[in-house]
Design a protein around this motif. Structure first.
Motif, short mmCIF file in Angstrom:
data_model
loop_
_atom_site.label_atom_id
_atom_site.label_comp_id
_atom_site.label_asym_id
_atom_site.label_seq_id
_atom_site.Cartn_x
_atom_site.Cartn_y
_atom_site.Cartn_z
N LEU A 114 0.89 -1.33 0.24
CA LEU A 114 0.02 0.04 0.05
C LEU A 114 0.75 1.34 -0.20
CD1 LEU A 114 -2.97 -1.03 2.37
CD2 LEU A 114 -3.02 -0.71 0.02
N VAL A 115 2.09 1.37 0.66
CA VAL A 115 2.77 2.25 0.73
C VAL A 115 3.67 2.49 -0.60
CG1 VAL A 115 4.90 3.54 1.80
CG2 VAL A 115 3.24 2.43 3.39
N THR A 116 3.95 1.48 -1.26
CA THR A 116 4.34 1.59 -2.50
C THR A 116 3.43 2.13 -3.64
OG1 THR A 116 5.68 -0.20 -2.04
CG2 THR A 116 5.37 -0.38 -4.55
N LEU A 117 2.02 1.71 -3.18
CA LEU A 117 1.41 2.14 -4.31
C LEU A 117 0.77 3.83 -4.10
CD1 LEU A 117 -0.82 -1.23 -4.39
CD2 LEU A 117 0.71 -0.41 -6.21
N LEU A 118 0.54 4.04 -2.60
CA LEU A 118 -0.07 5.27 -2.51
C LEU A 118 0.91 6.38 -1.68
CD1 LEU A 118 -3.46 3.76 -1.26
CD2 LEU A 118 -3.11 4.79 -3.28
N GLY A 119 1.77 5.76 -1.09
CA GLY A 119 2.76 6.47 -0.33
C GLY A 119 2.55 6.56 1.11
N PRO A 120 3.32 7.31 1.91
CA PRO A 120 3.21 7.09 3.34
C PRO A 120 1.85 7.40 4.03
CG PRO A 120 4.22 9.05 2.82
CD PRO A 120 4.25 8.60 1.50
N VAL A 121 1.65 6.96 5.28
CA VAL A 121 0.48 7.05 5.86
C VAL A 121 0.71 8.24 7.21
CG1 VAL A 121 -1.14 5.96 7.63
CG2 VAL A 121 -0.12 4.63 5.62
N LYS A 122 -0.15 9.15 7.27
CA LYS A 122 0.05 9.93 8.35
C LYS A 122 -0.66 9.74 9.76
CE LYS A 122 -3.07 13.51 7.02
NZ LYS A 122 -3.85 14.26 5.90
N ARG A 123 -1.94 9.10 9.68
CA ARG A 123 -2.38 8.82 10.84
C ARG A 123 -3.33 7.60 10.76
NH1 ARG A 123 -8.10 11.71 12.97
NH2 ARG A 123 -9.07 11.16 10.92
N VAL A 124 -3.62 6.73 11.91
CA VAL A 124 -4.24 5.46 11.97
C VAL A 124 -5.33 5.40 13.04
CG1 VAL A 124 -2.21 4.37 10.73
CG2 VAL A 124 -2.85 4.04 13.26
N THR A 125 -6.08 4.51 13.10
CA THR A 125 -6.85 4.06 14.09
C THR A 125 -7.11 2.51 13.88
OG1 THR A 125 -8.70 4.34 15.74
CG2 THR A 125 -9.29 4.57 13.39
N GLY A 126 -7.74 2.03 14.97
CA GLY A 126 -7.70 0.48 14.95
C GLY A 126 -8.60 -0.37 16.24
N SER A 127 -8.96 -1.38 15.87
CA SER A 127 -9.47 -2.33 16.74
C SER A 127 -8.73 -3.79 16.81
CB SER A 127 -10.83 -2.38 16.68
OG SER A 127 -11.40 -1.43 17.21
N THR A 128 -8.54 -4.28 17.67
CA THR A 128 -7.78 -5.45 17.88
C THR A 128 -8.66 -6.43 18.84
OG1 THR A 128 -6.25 -5.20 19.86
CG2 THR A 128 -5.51 -4.52 17.81
N GLY A 129 -8.48 -7.88 18.69
CA GLY A 129 -9.04 -8.79 19.51
C GLY A 129 -8.47 -10.09 19.50
N MET A 130 -8.71 -10.94 20.26
CA MET A 130 -7.97 -12.18 20.34
C MET A 130 -9.02 -13.35 20.59
SD MET A 130 -5.62 -14.22 23.46
CE MET A 130 -4.56 -12.81 23.62
#
Ligand code: NAD
Length: 367
Positions: free
Chosen positions: A187-203
């Motif tokens: 994705l970084v190769t295709l679109l360039g760098p990311v500036k901010r993120v959010t997320g959710s994780t689970g187990m």
């Protein structure tokens, strides 16, 4: 004038090492002289099979002929092995992830800078024909301005096939740190760098049962999230989503799709080198399969360190760089931090998009 190829030493002769020995058959610049492993029998077997010498880690690092160390150890050993190699004045290319923590990744990059050596990291699948063709399509404007992306890596873990799968459920493992690098590097190769993120994780499962032959029936305590969903704001304005999971038995979702103002692009599996990109431009009635414009559609794992060796000889930057890998590591941690803290995380790191490969390269060439 022909440039003398830089010799390489492999540390870690486990499951993935065979791919690098195979790549040495494609890339003359990937010249493996010695191999070492904590388990000397593994090093000996790898040396015998691949016509090189088995030595101790200490001997490998002390060999002045070796210019690049391929660090193919398990994630939690990546830092220690890489720092020892850097201290010995060697360039290092590591299997992914670059390191387990951001602090360790930074330590590695800083140590290499101070010593004047290069750091590289897997994955190098973004240099394959599939992702390089998609990059050319985007850069040439076939889908207009990119506005969004989605990526999915859904499976039920690796304990059914990997002989020693414990590390996938310990710190440095999990689906995001294991498979995220392929998707995020693409994705970084295709679109360039990311500036901010959010997320959710689970187990979803606190324990896993190994069903591969050697350790059949052995239980593994899970220490890391195994279902991770992230949202990314790219610096170019596109918004991306990614889900990686070791908890899913079946799914029909695509690997990666990129959406633009003038059409959509279906990107082949970023864990492979080839595949069939598909495009549907505005007004079209369905998807069109596209031919690959670039070389390296077959398994070319090892093209990253080969490119590092070629870059050293040519005096140009290498593509699978430590900065790119560190940015990807930062994104992966930021998804987990965002989930733990219930917020968006602004990224401190960034990177340049790696230079595209030229079209029409002959087998074994990188420039
Ligand atoms: N197996 C795969 O399909 C695969 C695919 C892509 C990437 N990778 C990555 O490659 C790396 C290695 O994975 P693997 O599957 O080959 O693991 P593995 O457990 O099969 O092999 C790792 C080898 O490293 C050796 N080792 C560990 N610590 C060491 C140290 N300090 N010094 C010397 N040798 C040491 C071990 O003895 C072992 O032989 C991991 O980072 C993994 O994420 C694996």
């Amino acid at each position: 004038m022909a440039v003398k190829p830089v010799k390489m030493g492999v540390i870690g002769c486990g499951a993935i090492s065979g791919a690098y020995f195979n790549a040495a058959k494609t890339f003359p610049v990937l010249n493996i002289k010695s191999v070492a492993d904590l388990d000397p029998a593994r090093a000996k077997a790898a040396a015998e099979a691949n016509n090189c010498q088995a030595v101790s880690v200490k001997e490998l690092l002390a060999d002045p002929e070796i210019g690049i160390v391929l660090n193919l150890t398990i994630p939690k050993a990546h830092l220690e092995v890489a720092l020892a190699a850097i201290k010995a004045g060697k360039h290092v290319h590591a299997e992914k992830p670059l390191a387990c923590s951001r602090a360790d990744g930074k330590k590695l990059i800083d140590a290499a800078k101070a010593k004047g050596v290069l750091v590289g990291s897997a994955p190098d699948t973004f240099m394959g024909a599939g992702i390089q063709t998609c990059r050319k399509l985007i850069d040439d404007g076939w889908i207009g301005k990119p506005i969004g992306a989605q990526a999915f890596m859904l499976c039920h873990g690796h304990e059914s096939w990997h002989p020693d799968p414990e590390f996938y459920y310990k710190v440095g493992g999990g689906p995001m740190f294991d498979m995220g690098p392929y998707y995020l590097t693409a994705l970084v190769t295709l679109l360039g760098p990311v500036k901010r993120v959010t997320g959710s994780t689970g187990m979803s499962f606190a324990e896993r049962t190994i069903t591969s032959e050697k350790k059949f029936g052995t239980k593994v305590e899970v220490e890391v999230p195994t279902h991770v969903a992230g949202v990314m704001d790219f610096a170019n304005g596109a918004i991306g989503t990614i889900t990686t999971s070791f908890d899913v038995w079946a799914a029909e979702v695509p690997r990666i799709e990129i959406f633009g103002t003038e059409g959509s692009l279906s990107v082949p599996d970023p864990n492979n080198f080839g595949g069939t990109p598909k495009i549907q431009r505005m007004g079209a009635k369905g998807w069109s399969e596209l031919p690959l414009t670039h070389s390296y559609a077959e398994n070319s794992r090892g093209i990253g360190p080969a490119d590092m060796a070629a870059a050293i000889a040519a005096g140009r930057p290498h593509r699978a760089s430590g900065e790119l890998a560190y940015h990807v590591l930062d994104i992966m941690h930021a998804f987990h931090d965002a989930s733990d803290e219930g917020r968006h995380v602004e990224l401190e790191s960034t990177c340049e998009r790696p230079a595209p490969l030229p079209t029409g390269l002959l087998k074994g060439m990188l420039d």
